[in-house]
Design a protein around this motif. Structure first.
Motif, short mmCIF file in Angstrom:
data_model
loop_
_atom_site.label_atom_id
_atom_site.label_comp_id
_atom_site.label_asym_id
_atom_site.label_seq_id
_atom_site.Cartn_x
_atom_site.Cartn_y
_atom_site.Cartn_z
N ASN A 11 61.19 103.47 8.69
CA ASN A 11 61.71 104.53 7.82
C ASN A 11 63.23 104.50 7.69
O ASN A 11 63.87 105.53 7.49
CB ASN A 11 61.25 105.91 8.33
CG ASN A 11 61.32 106.96 7.23
OD1 ASN A 11 61.07 106.66 6.06
ND2 ASN A 11 61.67 108.18 7.59
N ARG A 12 63.83 103.31 7.81
CA ARG A 12 65.27 103.18 7.58
C ARG A 12 65.52 102.23 6.42
O ARG A 12 64.90 101.17 6.34
CB ARG A 12 65.98 102.62 8.83
CG ARG A 12 66.08 103.63 9.93
CD ARG A 12 66.79 103.11 11.16
NE ARG A 12 66.47 104.01 12.26
CZ ARG A 12 67.16 105.11 12.54
NH1 ARG A 12 68.23 105.43 11.85
NH2 ARG A 12 66.78 105.90 13.53
N THR A 46 63.52 103.19 -0.98
CA THR A 46 63.87 104.60 -0.85
C THR A 46 65.19 104.85 -1.56
O THR A 46 66.06 103.98 -1.57
CB THR A 46 63.98 105.00 0.65
OG1 THR A 46 64.17 106.41 0.75
CG2 THR A 46 65.15 104.30 1.33
N PRO A 47 65.35 106.02 -2.19
CA PRO A 47 66.63 106.33 -2.83
C PRO A 47 67.72 106.54 -1.79
O PRO A 47 67.47 107.17 -0.74
CB PRO A 47 66.36 107.61 -3.62
CG PRO A 47 65.09 108.16 -3.09
CD PRO A 47 64.35 107.08 -2.38
N VAL A 48 68.90 105.99 -2.05
CA VAL A 48 70.04 106.20 -1.15
C VAL A 48 71.26 106.58 -1.99
O VAL A 48 71.52 105.97 -3.02
CB VAL A 48 70.36 104.93 -0.32
CG1 VAL A 48 69.34 104.71 0.77
CG2 VAL A 48 70.45 103.70 -1.19
N PRO A 49 72.00 107.58 -1.56
CA PRO A 49 73.18 107.97 -2.34
C PRO A 49 74.31 106.98 -2.12
O PRO A 49 74.53 106.52 -1.00
CB PRO A 49 73.54 109.33 -1.74
CG PRO A 49 72.98 109.31 -0.36
CD PRO A 49 71.81 108.39 -0.36
N TRP A 69 70.90 106.62 10.11
CA TRP A 69 70.08 107.74 9.64
C TRP A 69 68.82 107.20 8.97
O TRP A 69 68.80 106.09 8.45
CB TRP A 69 70.85 108.64 8.67
CG TRP A 69 71.69 107.92 7.66
CD1 TRP A 69 73.02 107.61 7.76
CD2 TRP A 69 71.27 107.38 6.40
NE1 TRP A 69 73.45 106.93 6.64
CE2 TRP A 69 72.38 106.77 5.79
CE3 TRP A 69 70.03 107.35 5.73
CZ2 TRP A 69 72.32 106.13 4.56
CZ3 TRP A 69 69.96 106.72 4.48
CH2 TRP A 69 71.11 106.12 3.91
N PRO A 70 67.73 107.99 8.98
CA PRO A 70 66.49 107.55 8.37
C PRO A 70 66.44 107.85 6.87
O PRO A 70 67.21 108.66 6.35
CB PRO A 70 65.42 108.36 9.11
CG PRO A 70 66.14 109.61 9.53
CD PRO A 70 67.58 109.23 9.75
N ALA A 71 65.50 107.20 6.20
CA ALA A 71 65.26 107.48 4.78
C ALA A 71 64.95 108.96 4.61
O ALA A 71 64.30 109.58 5.44
CB ALA A 71 64.08 106.63 4.29
N GLY A 72 65.46 109.52 3.53
CA GLY A 72 65.20 110.93 3.26
C GLY A 72 66.21 111.87 3.90
O GLY A 72 66.23 113.05 3.57
N SER A 73 67.01 111.36 4.84
CA SER A 73 68.05 112.21 5.48
C SER A 73 69.39 111.49 5.49
O SER A 73 69.97 111.29 6.56
CB SER A 73 67.64 112.56 6.91
OG SER A 73 66.45 113.27 6.94
N PRO A 74 69.87 111.06 4.34
CA PRO A 74 71.13 110.33 4.33
C PRO A 74 72.26 111.16 4.94
O PRO A 74 72.34 112.37 4.73
CB PRO A 74 71.39 110.02 2.86
CG PRO A 74 70.45 110.88 2.08
CD PRO A 74 69.33 111.26 2.99
#
Length: 294
Positions: free
Chosen positions: A49-50, A82-85, A118-123
Motif C-alpha cells: 500500500n505504498r 494510486t493518486p499522489v499529489p 507514508w501509505p497510499a491514501g494518506s499523503p
C-alpha cells in the motif's frame, strides 16, 4: 523468442533473461527476477500500500539510469496505481506493487524500488521516520554503526524503536515506526535529532549536506522525511557494481561491525539470512510497536 510466464494467472512478458546486469559478478537479469521471487513475501509486506518510484538500470549500473515516479509506458492495466499529489501535477498516479505478478512485472524492468514514508491514501501523513546515515570518505559503514548506536539510544529515550538496514550502498538506514503523524512534524523532529547528534558527537556526525563538512564523518540525512522524498525499500537491489541489497540487520551486527565488508550483503546472501533470522524488519509492520513523537 520472448518468454511469457504465467504468475498467479497474469501473463507477463519477460525479456533478455541471460543479459548480464552486474558485470563484476556476471549476475543476470534472470537472476534479478529470481532474487525478487525469493524475497517476495517480506518485500511485498514492506511496500504494501505504498506508492513506489523506480530507479531503472536496464543496462546495468554502468548504463543509463532513469528515475521515474510515473507508471512506466506499457504498464499493464491490472497493475494497481494510486493518486499522489505533486506540486507540478495535481492528478499524478504511481504504481503500487501489490502482489507477485506486479513484482515480477516491475523486476523485469530492472529496478530499484523506492517508497515514501507514508501509505497510499494518506499523503504527507507518515508512519515511518527515516534517518539515512551517509559516510564521507574515509569514513565507512563502520562509523555509521557508531552513529546508529547513539541515535538508537537517543530515540529510545523518546520511546521510539529504531531498526537498521544497510543502504545497499555505503551507509545505513534507520527506520522508526510511528503512529500516523504529519510529515512536516516528523521532518522537524528528525532535523532536531540530527542537530543534537552533531552536538553530542561533533567528531563523528554532521547534520548538513555540505560536502566540505563531511570528510571522515557521518552525515545524518533527515531530509527523506519530507513528504515528497523517497527511500530505498527494504530488500531492494541497488544499481551498484555488485548486486547489493538494502538488507535489514540486527543491532548485534551493527555493534560487531569492524570493516565495511561485515555489512555488505549481496542478492545470494538474503535467502539464507531470511531462513536463519526471519525478517528483521517485521516489527515495523506491527502497529503495537508504532511510537509517538514527543
Amino acid at each position: 523468442m520472448t518468454p511469457i510466464t504465467l504468475v498467479e494467472g497474469r501473463r507477463i512478458t519477460l525479456s533478455n533473461l541471460d543479459k548480464v546486469i552486474y558485470p563484476e559478478t556476471g549476475f543476470t537479469k534472470g537472476e534479478v527476477l529470481h532474487y525478487y521471487a525469493t524475497v517476495a513475501a517480506p518485500f511485498l509486506a514492506h511496500v504494501h500500500n505504498r506508492p513506489v518510484s523506480f530507479l531503472r538500470y536496464p543496462d546495468g549500473p554502468d548504463g543509463q539510469l532513469f528515475f521515474t515516479k510515473n507508471p512506466p509506458p506499457g504498464t499493464p492495466d491490472w497493475v494497481r496505481t494510486t493518486p499522489v499529489p505533486r506540486s507540478d501535477e495535481p492528478s499524478a498516479e504511481q504504481v503500487v506493487v501489490a502482489d507477485m505478478p506486479s513484482l515480477m512485472w516491475a523486476a523485469n524492468l530492472v529496478v530499484e524500488f523506492h517508497t515514501p514514508q507514508w501509505p497510499a491514501g494518506s499523503p504527507a501523513v507518515a508512519d515511518r521516520l527515516i534517518l539515512d546515515l551517509d559516510p564521507g570518505p574515509p569514513a565507512s559503514v563502520v562509523e555509521c554503526c557508531a552513529a546508529a548506536l547513539w541515535l538508537r539510544d537517543r530515540l529510545a529515550a523518546d520511546g521510539l524503536r529504531a531498526y537498521a538496514k544497510t543502504s545497499g550502498s555505503k551507509g545505513l538506514h534507520l527506520s522508526i515506526p510511528l503512529e500516523p503523524t504529519p510529515s512536516a512534524q516528523v521532518s522537524a523532529y528528525a532535523k532536531a535529532l540530527a542537530q543534537e547528534a552533531e552536538g553530542a558527537l561533533p567528531a563523528l556526525i554532521v547534520h548538513r549536506m555540505a560536502k566540505a563538512l563531511r570528510p571522515g564523518k557521518v552525515f545524518v540525512d533527515h531530509s527523506q522525511n519530507a513528504a515528497a522524498k523517497t527511500t530505498a525499500a527494504p530488500y531492494t537491489l541497488r544499481a551498484r557494481m555488485l548486486p547489493t541489497v538494502s538488507a535489514p540487520v540486527s543491532w548485534e551486527e551493527v555493534r560487531a561491525c569492524r570493516t565495511p565488508d561485515d555489512l555488505l550483503f549481496l542478492a545470494d546472501d538474503i535467502g539464507p539470512r531470511l531462513a536463519r533470522d526471519g525478517d528483521l524488519f517485521a516489527p515495523l509492520l506491527d502497529p503495537d510497536l508504532a511510537g509517538r513523537l514527543p
